[in-house]
Design a protein around this motif. Structure first.
Motif, PDB file in Angstrom:
ATOM      1  N   PRO A   8       1.126  -1.354  -0.015  1.00 24.73           N
ATOM      2  CA  PRO A   8       0.371  -0.179  -0.261  1.00 24.73           C
ATOM      3  C   PRO A   8       0.857   1.417  -0.235  1.00 24.73           C
ATOM      4  N   TYR A  30      -1.578   9.456 -15.115  1.00 26.68           N
ATOM      5  CA  TYR A  30      -1.974   9.389 -14.204  1.00 26.68           C
ATOM      6  C   TYR A  30      -1.555  10.225 -12.805  1.00 26.68           C
ATOM      7  N   ASP A  44      -2.253  18.372  -4.516  1.00 28.13           N
ATOM      8  CA  ASP A  44      -3.638  17.859  -4.153  1.00 28.13           C
ATOM      9  C   ASP A  44      -4.259  17.474  -2.724  1.00 28.13           C
ATOM     10  N   SER A 104      -5.165  14.557  -1.221  1.00 27.98           N
ATOM     11  CA  SER A 104      -4.794  13.826  -1.125  1.00 27.98           C
ATOM     12  C   SER A 104      -3.374  13.249  -0.539  1.00 27.98           C
ATOM     13  N   VAL A 105      -2.745  13.895  -1.764  1.00 26.82           N
ATOM     14  CA  VAL A 105      -1.372  14.108  -0.760  1.00 26.82           C
ATOM     15  C   VAL A 105      -1.016  15.096   0.234  1.00 26.82           C
ATOM     16  N   GLU A 154      -2.921  14.599   2.503  1.00 29.55           N
ATOM     17  CA  GLU A 154      -3.966  13.620   3.674  1.00 29.55           C
ATOM     18  C   GLU A 154      -2.780  13.041   4.429  1.00 29.55           C
ATOM     19  N   TYR A 155      -1.630  12.583   3.214  1.00 29.80           N
ATOM     20  CA  TYR A 155      -0.451  11.590   3.248  1.00 29.80           C
ATOM     21  C   TYR A 155       0.375  11.790   3.864  1.00 29.80           C
ATOM     22  N   LEU A 199       3.892  14.827  -6.299  1.00 29.88           N
ATOM     23  CA  LEU A 199       3.447  13.283  -5.974  1.00 29.88           C
ATOM     24  C   LEU A 199       3.682  13.241  -4.598  1.00 29.88           C
ATOM     25  N   PRO A 200       2.928  11.987  -4.659  1.00 31.35           N
ATOM     26  CA  PRO A 200       3.403  11.124  -2.970  1.00 31.35           C
ATOM     27  C   PRO A 200       5.024  10.646  -2.491  1.00 31.35           C
ATOM     28  N   ASP A 201       5.549  10.443  -4.125  1.00 32.49           N
ATOM     29  CA  ASP A 201       6.364  10.388  -3.973  1.00 32.49           C
ATOM     30  C   ASP A 201       7.609  11.059  -3.319  1.00 32.49           C
ATOM     31  N   ILE A 228       2.844   3.569   5.468  1.00 35.43           N
ATOM     32  CA  ILE A 228       1.251   4.532   5.040  1.00 35.43           C
ATOM     33  C   ILE A 228       1.075   4.107   3.564  1.00 35.43           C
ATOM     34  N   PRO A 229      -0.292   3.475   3.541  1.00 31.65           N
ATOM     35  CA  PRO A 229      -0.625   3.512   2.633  1.00 31.65           C
ATOM     36  C   PRO A 229      -0.635   4.625   1.324  1.00 31.65           C
ATOM     37  N   VAL A 230       0.209   4.027   0.089  1.00 26.44           N
ATOM     38  CA  VAL A 230      -0.410   5.518  -0.532  1.00 26.44           C
ATOM     39  C   VAL A 230      -1.721   6.144  -1.162  1.00 26.44           C
ATOM     40  N   PRO A 231      -1.871   7.684  -1.233  1.00 19.44           N
ATOM     41  CA  PRO A 231      -3.478   7.873  -1.853  1.00 19.44           C
ATOM     42  C   PRO A 231      -3.842   7.119  -3.400  1.00 19.44           C
ATOM     43  N   VAL A 232      -4.423   6.470  -3.996  1.00 17.86           N
ATOM     44  CA  VAL A 232      -4.501   5.385  -5.400  1.00 17.86           C
ATOM     45  C   VAL A 232      -5.360   6.383  -5.848  1.00 17.86           C
TER      46      VAL A 232
END
Lengths: 725, 313
Positions: free
Chosen positions: A663, A692, B217, B219-220, B222-223, B266-268, B309-313
């Motif tokens: 995940p 994406y 974003d 979601s990022v 939040e991450y 990016l989450p990256d 921690i899960p990465v947002p998809v």
């Protein structure tokens, strides 16, 4: 379609289905129907982004108050409806429900609104279920079930994790997921399975009270003493058994519970020295005189001589292994939920089948009363049919005859002789359950002359034989002797151990008279605290059975009837009030305006129509003015969101290919994994991931061409994955 | 990934001196763009000073170096007021901190008093001497170095002051190949001296301003918050990341996105920066060993936390 959008759509479909149920069930005023249809169509259009471009003005500070005041207005209308227009609770309630539904459809933005809409739909579908028994309801209901599964599933999936911040809790990352084919069929599958499961349950357990689960074997409680043939000594074997056989209420007896009473089962006339049997197997089927009421005693038996006061018994009989119905001697009417009742030649009552469940029935019994003629007659004359049947004796009864003669030597009249025999048995023998007569060849001789101990069967059999040797027709009766009174529930508890045998003696004028030669058992159980508790628990169980398990459609109707009467009277009171108030207001108006002419009916209708149109226009205007953002917020129908779906499929493909995706794997890490272990897929993955990332995290949109390319990449990946397998 | 021209130029420039350390160079640039200060922590002789030097050289800005010793005084850094007889007045003589890039070499060798005077200047971008406030130059970046191997006669920086640094970086030894290249260089000239500036101070300010335009974003975000929260709840850490730390990670992520030529995070970015930006802001719980290993230990713990921690998809 995105989850969020689908959630809204399914909620609207749910509301539409519930509304359709109401519409078909009852003619709603057509203006309300048209208004609702308009609102529904409008809401659906809204879901699909029409009218578009209304994403400004999402503040909506005034809207709640507007809708709230509208709701209050609707409630006032409902009260008016209840008292003046439809003047009944159900239609007025339905109108109000539909108005509520409309309001909720117009203000559907919060998750709470969705939940309200679900609740309103549920009430609507229940209301329509109460209004109709038609077949079309099935289709509506199935559709409703489908919509419910969809709505609740989507509502659950789109709701975020619980959070302290309520604003945050409303958003879930899943809200932007797409409805894939798989999800679509899976959800429909769940709905169909749910429906099938309910059907199965419905057919397996049509009524809880049938007790399929209570008694898995389908067999009733084992009883003894109520079969074709009764061996002497059988009752003794159940004398310790505390199993409950039935509960008997005596609703008309104010002082019930003070004394014990007999519950007659079967009578026997033939004795062969070891066992009793019935000489005639003929059974007469009883005609019902009304719905579920059967008259037992034919007119011939009613010779008019003293009958006791009618005794009504309400009996709840457990499932038994016998079809015999028990009643106090002698039953006149039996009422219950029976197909039919058979009565044998000795007035034993039988069901046509052995019931596998508890049954409840009522009996009215009247006992024969000994007439003075019978009591004083020097000689009693018996009909030949009686003599032939009830004077049969087993072989080798000479010793018994001698004893009977000896006992009755001082008696003059037959009644005195009978009393003498009874007294002799009551006083001269010891009650004991230890008498092992089942192994004895001559149990009665054993009882009378050797052991001098025994229990009810021995006493009763001995008395019958003794009387018969004296030429008095008599027979043995088996049944129960009710002694245990439950003071909490107000009923007798009859257990296996209350099984009893006694004697019926024939008198030409009175008929069969019950006599019990068995002395009252000395072992009266001392009332203890524990027994009291047990009785309390018992009565609670009985109430449960009566109030819930046996709650039938008939009871339902009765409740509805009482409710309706109650609401009618309440409504009348309210309407009297309003009429009085209205009259006063009118009076007031008259004084002001002078003369008010009643407008012609066409005018009234035109006025009504105009106001409805104005109202709906106002609603639309209100919505356009204040609420545009709220309808489309949170559910962007961006084409590029599809890329997220593609990315997810790519993850699945990669995972199947054996690439480790945790995940916590970021898009770039995924690319690196692919580069390492699946180099031929790299170019597709890299480009797809780049698209994406841009669409998902960058605030930009993809062109249609790019989307098509993404689809191509996914296909290429699928091909690669297949080829490598 | 297409890196925009200014970043490409500056990274290329530095890479001519520091061989095989592209990631470290990139992070140094990110730090500059994010208006942060950099703490380089490594053994002596791996190029800490050279990195700072070449970064300063690549920009057309002033560069000052302060060698921290135990007898260094605050006035040696911020400057001092001297009585000018000609004008019959006190005159402020600015210290070395009045430069765009300041290299604070071996920062843990000086006394806490001097350390804090530097750190105060770092956080407020101004210094006060004799009731007079002097603004520092913009852009302003402090690159501090310290040697983790030696502890004799040092004054370790307290956590509260470590927090002022945006990142803590290690350089590490170069690979065999890269080291050979270093050896083959002509010895006479310091390599950094040969660098020509590729960006002006104005350019740097403009780049720093562009961070605001980078889209993050929800979601990022939040991450990022999830990572920060996880450090606060971890049993391995007695002190998690502060809000300033979360803010720093946010800024750094945007800067990294910008440096890598993206207008969105990016989450990256968050994941890559988390160990560098967060690990000096946490305190290990007592069970996690002595201070000596704490740097690597902290980095590893933060990495482990990020992996949960899960990465947002």
């Amino acid at each position: 379609m995105v989850f969020n959008q689908a959630c809204r759509f399914s909620a609207i479909v749910l509301a539409a289905t519930a509304f359709a149920g109401l519409l078909f069930a009852r003619s709603m005023p057509s203006w309300l129907a048209i208004l609702t249809v308009t609102v529904l169509v409008f809401a659906i259009l809204q879901t699909f982004g029409w009218p578009s471009g209304n994403t400004v003005l999402s503040g909506l500070p005034n809207a709640p108050s507007v809708w709230n005041s509208l709701l209050i207005g609707a409630f006032v209308l409902f009260l008016l409806d209840l008292t003046m227009i439809s003047r009944e609770l159900l239609p007025a309630g339905i109108h109000f429900l539909v108005v509520l539904l409309n309001v909720k459809l117009m203000t559907l933005h919060d998750r709470r609104d969705y939940r309200h809409l679900y609740a309103i739909s549920l009430m609507a579908i229940l209301a329509s279920a109460a209004l109709t028994t038609d077949v079309w309801y099935v289709s509506i209901f199935v559709f409703y079930l489908l919509a419910v599964v969809w709505s609740l599933l989507l509502h659950h999936l789109t709701s975020g994790p619980p959070s302290a911040n309520p604003a945050r809790a409303q958003v879930s990352p899943r809200a932007t997921w797409f409805i894939t084919n798989r999800f679509f069929w899976l959800t429909n599958g769940i709905a169909v399975l749910t429906f099938l499961f309910t059907l199965v349950i419905f057919f397996i357990l049509p009524r809880i009270s049938v007790g399929v689960l209570q008694k898995p074997s389908g067999e009733g409680l084992r009883t003894t003493g109520f079969s074709e043939r009764v061996d002497l000594g059988m009752i003794g074997s159940v004398k310790e058994d505390r199993q409950i056989v039935m509960r008997v209420e005596l609703p008309d007896q104010a002082d019930a519970g003070k004394e014990r009473f007999y519950l007659r089962g079967l009578a026997y006339d033939q004795y062969n020295g070891r066992s009793w049997s019935s000489g005639s197997r003929h059974r007469r089927s009883l005609g019902g005189i009304a719905d579920g009421v059967f008259a037992v005693r034919s007119g011939a038996n009613r010779n008019g001589y003293g009958l006791s006061e009618p005794l009504r018994q309400d009996i709840l009989l457990e499932a038994l292994d016998t079809s015999v119905l028990f009643a106090a001697p002698f039953a006149e009417y039996v009422s219950g939920d029976f197909i039919g009742i058979h009565v044998d030649s000795m007035t034993g009552l039988h069901l046509p089948y052995t019931s596998s469940s508890r049954i409840r029935y009522s009996v009215v019994s009247r006992e024969h009363r000994l007439s003075s003629e019978d009591r004083t007659a020097a000689e009693l004359e018996y009909a030949s049919a009686i003599r032939d049947r009830y004077l049969q004796l087993p072989e080798g009864s000479d010793q018994v005859r001698d004893l009977a003669r000896h006992v009755t030597v001082s008696a003059v009249t037959p009644h005195e002789r009978i009393t003498a025999v009874l007294t002799h048995l009551l006083s001269g023998y010891q009650y004991s359950l230890d008498a092992e007569t089942t192994t004895s060849l001559h149990p009665i001789d054993d009882f009378l002359f050797r052991r001098k101990t025994g229990y009810c069967e021995h006493y009763a059999t001995a008395m019958v034989i003794m009387l018969r040797t004296l030429g008095v027709p008599a027979r043995l009766v088996t049944g129960f002797l009710a002694t245990e009174w439950n003071e909490f529930g107000g009923y007798y508890t009859v257990r296996q151990r209350d099984a009893h045998a006694w004697v019926e003696v024939f008198y030409p004028h009175a008929g069969w008279i019950t006599l019990d030669p068995t002395p009252t058992a000395a072992s009266i159980p001392s009332p203890s605290m524990w027994e009291g508790f047990q009785r309390l628990g018992e009565s609670i169980r009985l109430h449960w059975d009566r109030a819930f398990i046996r709650y039938s459609a008939r009871d339902q109707l009765a409740v509805i009837h009482t409710l309706r009467e109650g609401s009618d009277s309440a409504r009348d009171a309210v309407s009297r009030w309003t009429v009085a108030l209205g009259a006063a207001a009118l009076q007031l108006m008259r004084t002001f305006v002078g003369q008010v002419q009643t407008p012609p009916p066409v005018m009234t209708w035109a006025l009504l129509l105009a106001s409805v149109i104005a109202l709906s226009a106002l609603m639309l205007a209100v919505r356009h003015r204040w609420a545009p953002g709220h309808f489309t917020r949170g559910m962007p129908v961006k084409r590029q969101q599809q890329i997220v779906q593609h990315y997810r499929s790519m993850l699945r493909i990669a995972a199947r290919r054996g690439i480790r995706i945790a995940p916590s794997t970021t898009p770039t890490e995924l690319m690196q994994h692919v580069r390492r272990s699946w180099s031929e897929a790299e170019s597709a993955v890299v480009e797809l991931t780049a698209l994406y990332c841009r669409a998902r995290f960058g605030n930009s949109s993809l062109s249609g061409e790019e989307l098509l390319r993404a689809v191509d990449h996914i296909r290429a990946l699928q091909r690669l994955a297949r080829a490598s397998q | 990934m297409n890196v925009p021209k200014p970043f490409h130029a500056i990274q290329d420039n530095i890479a001519r001196v520091i061989k095989g350390k592209a990631q470290v160079i990139e992070m140094a640039v990110v730090c500059l763009v994010a208006r942060g200060h950099l703490l380089l922590e490594d053994v002596p002789g791996v190029g800490k000073t050279t990195l700072a030097h070449s970064l300063a050289r690549s920009l057309d800005c002033s560069f000052k170096r302060i060698q921290f010793t135990s007898d260094l005084l605050p006035s040696d850094i911020v400057g001092v007021s001297i009585f000018n007889r000609q004008h019959q007045a006190f005159e402020f003589v600015p210290g070395p901190i009045f430069a765009n890039i300041v290299l604070a070499d071996e920062i843990n060798r000086t006394t806490p008093k001097t350390q804090s005077s530097l750190l105060e200047a770092m956080s407020e971008a101004q210094v006060s001497v004799d009731n007079q406030t002097h603004s520092l130059k913009q852009p302003f970046m402090v690159i501090a170095t310290q040697n983790p191997a030696e502890y004799h006669g040092t004054f370790p920086l307290p956590e509260s002051q470590l927090d002022r640094f945006l990142m803590r970086l290690r350089i590490g030894y170069p690979s065999l190949e890269e080291e050979r290249k270093v050896l083959n260089r002509p010895y006479a000239l310091h390599p950094a001296d040969s660098l020509a500036p590729v960006l002006t101070a104005q350019d740097v300010l403009e780049l720093q301003r562009r961070i605001e335009e980078v889209h993050m974003d929800e979601s990022v975000c939040e991450y990022l918050l999830a990572i920060v929260h996880a450090t606060r709840q971890s049993e391995l850490l007695s002190l998690g990341v502060s809000t300033r730390g979360a803010l720093a990670l946010n800024n750094a992520s945007k800067a990294l996105a910008l440096v890598r030529g993206r207008e969105y995070c990016l989450p990256d970015d968050v994941k890559e920066l988390a160990p560098i930006v967060l690990s000096h802001r946490v305190m290990l719980s007592r069970a996690q060993g002595m201070r000596a290993q704490s740097f690597e230990q902290a980095e590893r713990i933060v990495l482990d936390i990020v992996e949960t921690i899960p990465v947002p998809v």
